[in-house]
Design an enzyme around this catalytic site. Structure first.
Site, mmCIF file in Angstrom:
data_model
loop_
_atom_site.group_PDB
_atom_site.id
_atom_site.type_symbol
_atom_site.label_atom_id
_atom_site.label_comp_id
_atom_site.label_asym_id
_atom_site.label_seq_id
_atom_site.Cartn_x
_atom_site.Cartn_y
_atom_site.Cartn_z
ATOM 1 N N ASP A 277 0.877 -1.161 0.000
ATOM 2 C CA ASP A 277 0.000 0.000 0.000
ATOM 3 C C ASP A 277 0.926 1.226 0.000
ATOM 4 O O ASP A 277 2.133 1.115 0.254
ATOM 5 C CB ASP A 277 -0.929 -0.009 1.226
ATOM 6 C CG ASP A 277 -2.134 0.916 1.005
ATOM 7 O OD1 ASP A 277 -2.078 1.787 0.108
ATOM 8 O OD2 ASP A 277 -3.133 0.791 1.742
HETATM 9 C C1 BGC Z 1 -4.934 3.334 0.043
HETATM 10 C C2 BGC Z 1 -4.972 2.355 -1.107
HETATM 11 C C3 BGC Z 1 -4.815 3.086 -2.413
HETATM 12 C C4 BGC Z 1 -3.530 3.865 -2.388
HETATM 13 C C5 BGC Z 1 -3.244 4.603 -3.670
HETATM 14 C C6 BGC Z 1 -3.718 4.223 -0.040
HETATM 15 O O1 BGC Z 1 -3.782 5.233 0.913
HETATM 16 O O2 BGC Z 1 -4.952 2.652 1.262
HETATM 17 O O3 BGC Z 1 -6.169 1.624 -1.075
HETATM 18 O O4 BGC Z 1 -4.846 2.178 -3.477
HETATM 19 O O5 BGC Z 1 -3.590 4.803 -1.317
HETATM 20 O O6 BGC Z 1 -4.042 5.724 -3.812
#
Ligand code: BGC
Length: 714
Positions: A277
């Site tokens: 993530d």
């Molecule tokens: C989220 C993810 C997301 C990523 C990219 C993160 O803060 O938890 O689900 O895909 O950001 O935007």
């Protein structure tokens, strides 16, 4: 706004630090999509298997080229698009990776896309065919925008009802989530993009999400939190998995050998790649050794630091190659080297068909919770008061955070109802900010409909399950002014309803996307017969929810103890004989159904190995005994022998059927073999203790009129 700040502060700080690395890499890259496959490069031979092509390519790669592939590089320049980016390698013909957020439509600020209802709404349809179509629409639009890795679906379990990302998920049951994940992943991947099952693992709350430690037992991990990922991998053939921000039992997800190697690789045989993530990578060597493949969105740990670790022998070339190979194999397998993407970030990908689908998905997910004296449907009723900002100026059609989609439009309930009723309708409206004025508007109409909402967003949990602001008071005062009061809710999960006894009907419409008002009007007026079922429990009071103690949620000293163990969601209420307000699997219809003749086959199973090969089916007859056509969900739950130590009832099969008035059909459910097994922690394997297993079939977890038995023998 709070959410956005948190994201900016925490995620993008890491991101900004290493953006420099990223931008250099990105500007090196040129026209990825205009590359011409060079047939003299043997890995471009489409006739070879993906693994062989990856091996051939890997042999041609320099250390720098390998390092480039295992981390993100910011945004493609000069465009600021997508959520993550890995530049192309023009020398070797490796296409760029463009990773795009998308849970309810293409995210990251993309324009001209379709806003679908939230995944929880689509899941509430309990219709895997619909969920597959949901994935296809999403995949088609992502692909059309140039995205080749779609960051979704979010398949975690709603353990904490206040979770700020509940709307992004499929609900609280491992089997339901798994089946929905399979359907959506197949849909997304059928259109080109590689799907990404997230967030792995025990990502069940937003509070303290960057440092929170989920303290959870092995059996609970295996039986509750892993199954959706198992289904995504083994049945859905998902290409990538996103490791989560949180720790599980003291170790960050993206450097946990237990999560990444023991579970994913050894037990589930996952052959795709694991990306972090955004900002969830915390180490270089530990992460590599744990089996973690790709850092996002930058190269803080997997850029120069990894290169140095390889050069000084801390990480072997063979180990680095394994990670690179997983990425390449997946890219080959999904045709990324062989297919061109016609569109780019500025392509208009929304169509009239997708808008229709968005409406259909919203309609199919709506759950009719209460319908006293059949006040609904409102056929022919022309004097209506629409109350609440949600009904007019501010319909809450989506959740916030990385799944935010820029909607092309949102049809408000007021517009939807006006359109449906046509000229001559008497429509009153009050935004509800003034209770006396709202009651006044309600009093003058034959029917008052209050539109209430509970916003949810990534980055923070809801403080509690109450409708925020003055909405409870608003509903009560409207209900006192007009006995024919109906409530329509836009929420991503459960809300408390202290006013439930005062209103005639309640519809849970979730966050229903750009067609919000049209879909709601269709259900209110009976053009669509509601058939959604709750994918999570609605409790009667805050006191009775499973994660009630602070050490469970939001946790104490950064630790959230999963003390409820297997008793997640409805399992908790069943085990404690608590009658929730509306149980899991519940939802009414404008028609009536009757189930009869339950038959299970076979009736005996032998424990151990042979169980894995058993195909257990349950057949039941269902009749539409009412005057309208409609769909019903047949739900099967297993009650294991007491000595197995399992929750009282667990969903093990379901099917949605559409029936005309008076029609009867036989429905066959294929049962999840896990229904007859438990996880043996000592032996680290699943087993099926001998005994009698009860199979209960009905139309909600608390309405199971039919039962039969299956015996497991030694
Ligand atoms: C989220 C993810 C997301 C990523 C990219 C993160 O803060 O938890 O689900 O895909 O950001 O935007």
């Amino acid at each position: 706004m709070k959410t956005i700040n948190i994201r900016v502060n925490c995620v993008y700080l890491t991101f900004a630090i290493s953006l420099l690395v990223g931008l250099t890499a990105a500007s090196r890259s040129t026209a990825a999509d205009s590359r011409t496959p060079n047939q003299s490069q043997p890995w471009m031979n489409k006739a070879l298997p993906a693994g062989q092509r990856a091996n051939l390519l890997l042999r041609a790669m320099t250390l720098d080229e390998k390092i480039t592939l295992v981390h993100g590089a910011g945004y493609p320049t000069p465009l600021k698009a997508y959520a993550g980016y890995v530049p192309p390698n023009t020398r070797l013909g490796i296409p760029a990776l463009k990773l795009g957020d998308g849970r309810a439509g293409v995210g990251n600020g993309a324009k001209d896309v379709t806003l679908l209802p939230a995944p929880i709404a689509a899941s509430a349809s309990w219709d895997t065919v619909l969920m597959n179509a949901f994935g296809r629409v999403l995949g088609e639009e992502e692909w059309g925008k140039g995205t080749n890795v779609a960051l979704g679906p979010t398949i975690d379990i709603v353990r904490v009802p206040e979770w700020g990302r509940a709307f992004e998920t499929y609900g609280e049951d491992p089997y339901l989530n798994g089946q929905m994940a399979v359907a959506e992943i197949k849909g997304i991947q059928s259109q080109g993009p590689i799907a990404d099952a997230n967030m792995y693992l025990t990502m069940n709350q937003e509070t303290h999400r960057f440092r929170q430690d989920s303290v959870v037992g092995e059996r609970t991990l295996q039986e509750i939190y892993l199954p959706p990922f198992q289904a995504a991998i083994q049945q859905g053939h998902v290409g990538t998995i996103m490791c989560a921000y949180v720790k599980t039992n003291g170790i960050f997800s993206c450097e946990s050998p237990h999560l990444l190697s023991d579970f994913l690789r050894n037990e589930l045989d996952f052959s795709g790649w694991v990306m972090s993530d955004w900002g969830a990578t915390h180490s270089t060597v530990a992460a590599v050794r744990a089996g973690f493949d790709q850092e996002m969105p930058s190269g803080r740990y997997y850029g120069q630091a990894l290169k140095t670790a390889v050069e000084n022998g801390q990480v072997s070339t063979a180990t680095l190659d394994e990670h690179v190979r997983r990425i390449l194999v997946t890219m080959f397998r999904h045709g990324l080297f062989d297919r061109r993407q016609p569109g780019n970030w500025n392509t208009n990908v929304r169509t009239a068909e997708q808008a229709l689908f968005s409406r259909k998905a919203a309609e199919q997910g709506m759950v009719l919770l209460k319908n006293q004296s059949n006040i609904l449907p409102l056929a022919g009723n022309r004097s209506i008061a629409v109350i609440g900002a949600d009904g007019g100026t501010k319909p809450l059609a989506e959740g916030g955070g990385s799944s935010h989609v820029v909607p092309p439009y949102v049809v408000s309930p007021l517009e939807g109802i006006r359109k449906r009723l046509g000229k001559g309708a008497q429509l009153g409206y009050s935004d509800g900010s003034d209770l006396a004025q709202a009651a006044d508007v309600a009093r003058r109409a034959a029917v008052a409909i209050v539109f209430a909402s509970a916003p949810e967003s990534e980055g923070s949990d809801r403080p509690n399950l109450e409708l925020p602001g003055n909405q409870n008071e608003l509903i009560s005062s409207v209900a006192s002014a007009n006995p024919n009061t109906i409530v329509v809710l836009n929420s991503g999960g459960a809300v408390l309803m202290p006013w439930i006894g005062q209103v005639r009907a309640v519809i849970e419409a979730w966050y229903s996307g750009q067609e919000d008002g049209n879909a709601i009007a269709a259900v209110l007026f009976g053009d669509v017969n509601p058939s959604g079922k709750l994918p999570l429990t609605f409790p009667r009071t805050a006191m009775e929810i499973p994660t009630n103690a602070p050490r469970q949620w939001p946790g104490v000293d950064g630790r959230s103890v999963y003390a409820e163990e297997l008793d997640v969601g409805y399992r908790w209420y069943d085990a404690r004989h608590i009658q929730p307000l509306f149980p899991f699997g519940y939802g009414l219809s404008y028609t009536t159904f009757k189930l009869t003749h339950l038959i299970i086959s076979p009736q005996k199973l032998t424990g151990g190995q042979s169980l894995n090969d058993a195909r257990v089916t349950a057949t039941v007859s269902i009749a539409n005994t009412g005057r309208r056509a409609g769909a019903q969900v047949v739900e099967a739950y297993v009650e294991q022998p007491k000595t197995n130590g399992e929750p009282p009832r667990q969903l093990c099969g379901f099917a949605k059927v559409f029936l005309r008035s008076g029609e009867t059909r036989d429905v066959t459910l294929t049962l999840n073999r896990r229904a007859f097994s438990i996880y043996d922690v000592q032996r680290a394997r699943w087993k099926s203790p001998a005994g009698t297993y009860e199979l209960l079939v009905g139309t909600s977890s608390r309405d199971l009129p039919l039962s039969t038995r299956i015996t497991v023998q030694r």
